[in-house]
Motif scaffolding. Structure first.
Motif, PDB file in Angstrom:
ATOM      1  N   THR A 189       0.859  -1.182   0.000  1.00 59.13           N
ATOM      2  CA  THR A 189       0.000   0.000   0.000  1.00 59.13           C
ATOM      3  C   THR A 189       0.891   1.226   0.000  1.00 59.13           C
ATOM      4  O   THR A 189       1.799   1.337   0.816  1.00 59.13           O
ATOM      5  CB  THR A 189      -0.915   0.022   1.238  1.00 59.13           C
ATOM      6  OG1 THR A 189      -1.728  -1.158   1.220  1.00 59.13           O
ATOM      7  CG2 THR A 189      -1.804   1.244   1.251  1.00 59.13           C
ATOM      8  N   ALA A 190       0.629   2.127  -0.941  1.00 57.37           N
ATOM      9  CA  ALA A 190       1.373   3.389  -1.012  1.00 57.37           C
ATOM     10  C   ALA A 190       0.462   4.492  -0.507  1.00 57.37           C
ATOM     11  O   ALA A 190      -0.738   4.496  -0.788  1.00 57.37           O
ATOM     12  CB  ALA A 190       1.799   3.673  -2.443  1.00 57.37           C
ATOM     13  N   ILE A 191       1.026   5.418   0.237  1.00 57.98           N
ATOM     14  CA  ILE A 191       0.215   6.534   0.705  1.00 57.98           C
ATOM     15  C   ILE A 191      -0.125   7.422  -0.480  1.00 57.98           C
ATOM     16  O   ILE A 191       0.536   7.394  -1.506  1.00 57.98           O
ATOM     17  CB  ILE A 191       0.927   7.336   1.816  1.00 57.98           C
ATOM     18  CG1 ILE A 191       2.223   7.957   1.309  1.00 57.98           C
ATOM     19  CG2 ILE A 191       1.170   6.483   3.033  1.00 57.98           C
ATOM     20  CD1 ILE A 191       2.842   8.932   2.276  1.00 57.98           C
ATOM     21  N   SER A 192      -1.178   8.191  -0.341  1.00 60.30           N
ATOM     22  CA  SER A 192      -1.608   9.076  -1.416  1.00 60.30           C
ATOM     23  C   SER A 192      -0.436   9.938  -1.869  1.00 60.30           C
ATOM     24  O   SER A 192       0.264  10.524  -1.045  1.00 60.30           O
ATOM     25  CB  SER A 192      -2.755   9.956  -0.920  1.00 60.30           C
ATOM     26  OG  SER A 192      -3.159  10.827  -1.935  1.00 60.30           O
ATOM     27  N   ILE A 217       8.778   1.473  -4.369  1.00 60.57           N
ATOM     28  CA  ILE A 217       9.891   1.049  -5.202  1.00 60.57           C
ATOM     29  C   ILE A 217       9.769  -0.446  -5.465  1.00 60.57           C
ATOM     30  O   ILE A 217       9.682  -1.240  -4.535  1.00 60.57           O
ATOM     31  CB  ILE A 217      11.237   1.379  -4.530  1.00 60.57           C
ATOM     32  CG1 ILE A 217      11.359   2.895  -4.370  1.00 60.57           C
ATOM     33  CG2 ILE A 217      12.395   0.794  -5.334  1.00 60.57           C
ATOM     34  CD1 ILE A 217      12.531   3.341  -3.543  1.00 60.57           C
ATOM     35  N   ILE A 218       9.741  -0.811  -6.744  1.00 59.67           N
ATOM     36  CA  ILE A 218       9.652  -2.214  -7.141  1.00 59.67           C
ATOM     37  C   ILE A 218      11.053  -2.797  -7.107  1.00 59.67           C
ATOM     38  O   ILE A 218      11.961  -2.312  -7.783  1.00 59.67           O
ATOM     39  CB  ILE A 218       9.031  -2.343  -8.542  1.00 59.67           C
ATOM     40  CG1 ILE A 218       7.619  -1.759  -8.508  1.00 59.67           C
ATOM     41  CG2 ILE A 218       9.038  -3.789  -9.010  1.00 59.67           C
ATOM     42  CD1 ILE A 218       6.983  -1.610  -9.863  1.00 59.67           C
ATOM     43  N   LYS A 266       0.206  -6.313  -6.577  1.00 54.53           N
ATOM     44  CA  LYS A 266      -0.438  -5.030  -6.836  1.00 54.53           C
ATOM     45  C   LYS A 266       0.021  -4.005  -5.815  1.00 54.53           C
ATOM     46  O   LYS A 266       0.434  -4.344  -4.711  1.00 54.53           O
ATOM     47  CB  LYS A 266      -1.956  -5.156  -6.808  1.00 54.53           C
ATOM     48  CG  LYS A 266      -2.517  -5.534  -5.444  1.00 54.53           C
ATOM     49  CD  LYS A 266      -4.029  -5.643  -5.483  1.00 54.53           C
ATOM     50  CE  LYS A 266      -4.559  -6.026  -4.107  1.00 54.53           C
ATOM     51  NZ  LYS A 266      -6.009  -6.059  -4.064  1.00 54.53           N
ATOM     52  N   VAL A 267      -0.076  -2.745  -6.207  1.00 56.99           N
ATOM     53  CA  VAL A 267       0.168  -1.627  -5.304  1.00 56.99           C
ATOM     54  C   VAL A 267      -1.136  -0.865  -5.210  1.00 56.99           C
ATOM     55  O   VAL A 267      -1.716  -0.475  -6.225  1.00 56.99           O
ATOM     56  CB  VAL A 267       1.295  -0.705  -5.818  1.00 56.99           C
ATOM     57  CG1 VAL A 267       1.450   0.505  -4.917  1.00 56.99           C
ATOM     58  CG2 VAL A 267       2.603  -1.476  -5.917  1.00 56.99           C
ATOM     59  N   THR A 268      -1.616  -0.670  -4.006  1.00 54.41           N
ATOM     60  CA  THR A 268      -2.877   0.012  -3.771  1.00 54.41           C
ATOM     61  C   THR A 268      -2.593   1.359  -3.129  1.00 54.41           C
ATOM     62  O   THR A 268      -1.832   1.443  -2.166  1.00 54.41           O
ATOM     63  CB  THR A 268      -3.774  -0.820  -2.825  1.00 54.41           C
ATOM     64  OG1 THR A 268      -3.931  -2.128  -3.388  1.00 54.41           O
ATOM     65  CG2 THR A 268      -5.119  -0.183  -2.613  1.00 54.41           C
ATOM     66  N   ALA A 269      -3.184   2.413  -3.669  1.00 47.91           N
ATOM     67  CA  ALA A 269      -3.033   3.749  -3.085  1.00 47.91           C
ATOM     68  C   ALA A 269      -4.085   3.926  -2.005  1.00 47.91           C
ATOM     69  O   ALA A 269      -5.265   3.639  -2.220  1.00 47.91           O
ATOM     70  CB  ALA A 269      -3.185   4.815  -4.151  1.00 47.91           C
ATOM     71  N   SER A 270      -3.649   4.375  -0.835  1.00 50.13           N
ATOM     72  CA  SER A 270      -4.611   4.615   0.237  1.00 50.13           C
ATOM     73  C   SER A 270      -5.287   5.957   0.009  1.00 50.13           C
ATOM     74  O   SER A 270      -4.766   6.831  -0.671  1.00 50.13           O
ATOM     75  CB  SER A 270      -3.915   4.582   1.598  1.00 50.13           C
ATOM     76  OG  SER A 270      -2.933   5.592   1.669  1.00 50.13           O
TER      77      SER A 270
END
Length: 87
Positions: free
Chosen positions: A41-44, A49-50, A60-64
């Motif tokens: 989870t990435a902050i808004s 970094i992959i 997956k990367v989910t934006a909070s």
């Protein structure tokens, strides 16, 4: 066998760790990390970094949301870091 593998282009970093292949007639063992399915989870407005390695395509990367960022104090940290970068 060396004549059959002399034109290979893969190196140990291109082959999964623990897997073996022949290059120029010599058996080599790969060193590429198997990351599998990475989920973070990435902050808004944040960045994730992959890491180098094999990924199976299911990660997956989910934006909070901003409300999550504000309630956890991330938004204030982001604004502070942004100001520091401009100076």
């Amino acid at each position: 066998m060396a004549s059959q593998t002399k034109d290979t282009t893969a190196g140990v970093g291109d082959i999964l760790s623990g897997k073996t292949v022949y290059v120029n007639g010599s058996k080599i063992t790969g060193s590429m990390a198997n990351k599998g399915a990475v989920s973070e989870t990435a902050i808004s407005r944040g960045t994730y970094i992959i890491l180098v390695g094999y990924h199976n395509g299911s990660g997956k990367v989910t934006a909070s949301s901003c409300s999550t960022c504000e309630s956890q104090g991330y938004w204030k940290v982001y604004k502070f870091e942004k100001k520091l970068k401009k100076v």
